[in-house]
Design a protein around this motif. Sequence first.
Motif, PDB file in Angstrom:
ATOM      1  N   PRO A   1       0.837  -1.209   0.000  1.00  0.00           N
ATOM      2  CA  PRO A   1       0.000   0.000   0.000  1.00  0.00           C
ATOM      3  C   PRO A   1       0.874   1.261   0.000  1.00  0.00           C
ATOM      4  O   PRO A   1       1.830   1.357   0.763  1.00  0.00           O
ATOM      5  N   ILE A   2       0.543   2.220  -0.866  1.00  0.00           N
ATOM      6  CA  ILE A   2       1.287   3.470  -0.954  1.00  0.00           C
ATOM      7  C   ILE A   2       0.289   4.620  -0.830  1.00  0.00           C
ATOM      8  O   ILE A   2      -0.705   4.659  -1.552  1.00  0.00           O
ATOM      9  N   ILE A   3       0.565   5.559   0.078  1.00  0.00           N
ATOM     10  CA  ILE A   3      -0.303   6.727   0.240  1.00  0.00           C
ATOM     11  C   ILE A   3       0.102   7.771  -0.798  1.00  0.00           C
ATOM     12  O   ILE A   3       1.277   8.123  -0.917  1.00  0.00           O
ATOM     13  N   ILE A   4      -0.876   8.236  -1.580  1.00  0.00           N
ATOM     14  CA  ILE A   4      -0.608   9.206  -2.642  1.00  0.00           C
ATOM     15  C   ILE A   4      -1.574  10.381  -2.531  1.00  0.00           C
ATOM     16  O   ILE A   4      -2.577  10.308  -1.835  1.00  0.00           O
ATOM     17  N   GLY A   5      -1.279  11.459  -3.248  1.00  0.00           N
ATOM     18  CA  GLY A   5      -2.106  12.652  -3.222  1.00  0.00           C
ATOM     19  C   GLY A   5      -3.359  12.521  -4.073  1.00  0.00           C
ATOM     20  O   GLY A   5      -3.466  11.621  -4.916  1.00  0.00           O
TER      21      GLY A   5
ATOM     22  N   LYS B   1      12.656   4.857   2.194  1.00  0.00           N
ATOM     23  CA  LYS B   1      13.503   5.478   3.213  1.00  0.00           C
ATOM     24  C   LYS B   1      12.633   6.278   4.167  1.00  0.00           C
ATOM     25  O   LYS B   1      11.902   7.175   3.734  1.00  0.00           O
ATOM     26  N   GLU B   2      12.711   5.934   5.454  1.00  0.00           N
ATOM     27  CA  GLU B   2      11.951   6.618   6.501  1.00  0.00           C
ATOM     28  C   GLU B   2      10.471   6.731   6.150  1.00  0.00           C
ATOM     29  O   GLU B   2       9.847   7.773   6.304  1.00  0.00           O
ATOM     30  N   GLY B   3       9.915   5.644   5.619  1.00  0.00           N
ATOM     31  CA  GLY B   3       8.493   5.587   5.289  1.00  0.00           C
ATOM     32  C   GLY B   3       8.118   6.229   3.975  1.00  0.00           C
ATOM     33  O   GLY B   3       6.937   6.271   3.625  1.00  0.00           O
ATOM     34  N   VAL B   4       9.093   6.726   3.208  1.00  0.00           N
ATOM     35  CA  VAL B   4       8.826   7.380   1.919  1.00  0.00           C
ATOM     36  C   VAL B   4       9.308   6.475   0.788  1.00  0.00           C
ATOM     37  O   VAL B   4      10.469   6.041   0.765  1.00  0.00           O
TER      38      VAL B   4
ATOM     39  N   MET C   1       9.683  -4.954  -0.695  1.00  0.00           N
ATOM     40  CA  MET C   1       8.545  -5.817  -0.374  1.00  0.00           C
ATOM     41  C   MET C   1       8.683  -6.427   1.022  1.00  0.00           C
ATOM     42  O   MET C   1       7.690  -6.538   1.749  1.00  0.00           O
ATOM     43  N   GLU C   2       9.915  -6.749   1.409  1.00  0.00           N
ATOM     44  CA  GLU C   2      10.146  -7.291   2.752  1.00  0.00           C
ATOM     45  C   GLU C   2       9.800  -6.261   3.816  1.00  0.00           C
ATOM     46  O   GLU C   2       9.210  -6.566   4.842  1.00  0.00           O
ATOM     47  N   GLU C   3      10.183  -5.000   3.560  1.00  0.00           N
ATOM     48  CA  GLU C   3       9.986  -3.944   4.558  1.00  0.00           C
ATOM     49  C   GLU C   3       8.540  -3.455   4.628  1.00  0.00           C
ATOM     50  O   GLU C   3       8.014  -3.211   5.704  1.00  0.00           O
ATOM     51  N   ALA C   4       7.894  -3.299   3.467  1.00  0.00           N
ATOM     52  CA  ALA C   4       6.571  -2.649   3.455  1.00  0.00           C
ATOM     53  C   ALA C   4       5.423  -3.541   3.008  1.00  0.00           C
ATOM     54  O   ALA C   4       4.267  -3.138   3.082  1.00  0.00           O
ATOM     55  N   GLY C   5       5.732  -4.728   2.528  1.00  0.00           N
ATOM     56  CA  GLY C   5       4.683  -5.625   2.042  1.00  0.00           C
ATOM     57  C   GLY C   5       3.803  -6.126   3.182  1.00  0.00           C
ATOM     58  O   GLY C   5       4.266  -6.309   4.302  1.00  0.00           O
ATOM     59  N   ILE C   6       2.537  -6.319   2.869  1.00  0.00           N
ATOM     60  CA  ILE C   6       1.567  -6.824   3.845  1.00  0.00           C
ATOM     61  C   ILE C   6       1.064  -8.171   3.343  1.00  0.00           C
ATOM     62  O   ILE C   6       0.646  -8.292   2.188  1.00  0.00           O
TER      63      ILE C   6
END
Length: 199
Positions: free
Chosen positions: A35-39, A84-87, A129-134
């Motif tokens: 999931p990626i938060i976008i504008g 990097k740092e959630g970005v 994917m390892e860091e942010a994948g759900i």
Amino acid sequence: MEKIKLDIIGLSSSHAQSGSFALVLGESEGGRRLPIIIGMFEAQAIAIEIEKITPNRPMTHDLFKSFAGHFEIDIKEIIISDLKEGVFFAKIVCVDSNGKKVEIDARPSDAIAIGIRFDAEIYTNPAVMEEAGIVVTDEFEEELDTLSSPEEESKEESKKSKGIKKHSVEELNRLLDKALAEEDYEKAAQLRDELNRRN
């Protein structure tokens, strides 16, 4: 470099950040989601291309496609390259008419909005994917079903949908033209869906 192919699974308003949207990407061969938060504007640019709505005036990403086309540049793939740092960070992989390949840094939202206009594949790497994948659970799948059906997100949306159903096909076409003229692409998508259901 090992790459993981991604597909666009859903796009919905974010509950975490007001005025933002959640773009959910999923492994083509696997169960994890990214999931990626976008504008709002980037979400709109992605949504109108997915829905195949033609705006009255070209949007920024359509302009990029025309510009690239005139100079014989093709977009081969989009890579969600780093976190990097959630970005999230991304690269647009371009190829010119001589076969020269160039990678351009971009925000993932812009990269994907451009990439889908070129039918480019979307990838990430195992580290991202390892860091942010759900890992998908039944609960998450149910939530995705609501992302894929915006009219089911709220009672208010349901009322809008019922209101649309009252109109004749001729009125719906007139309202669709008006929504496009006013660049209200969310309403245009709902009207177009209703017209498609009746055809």
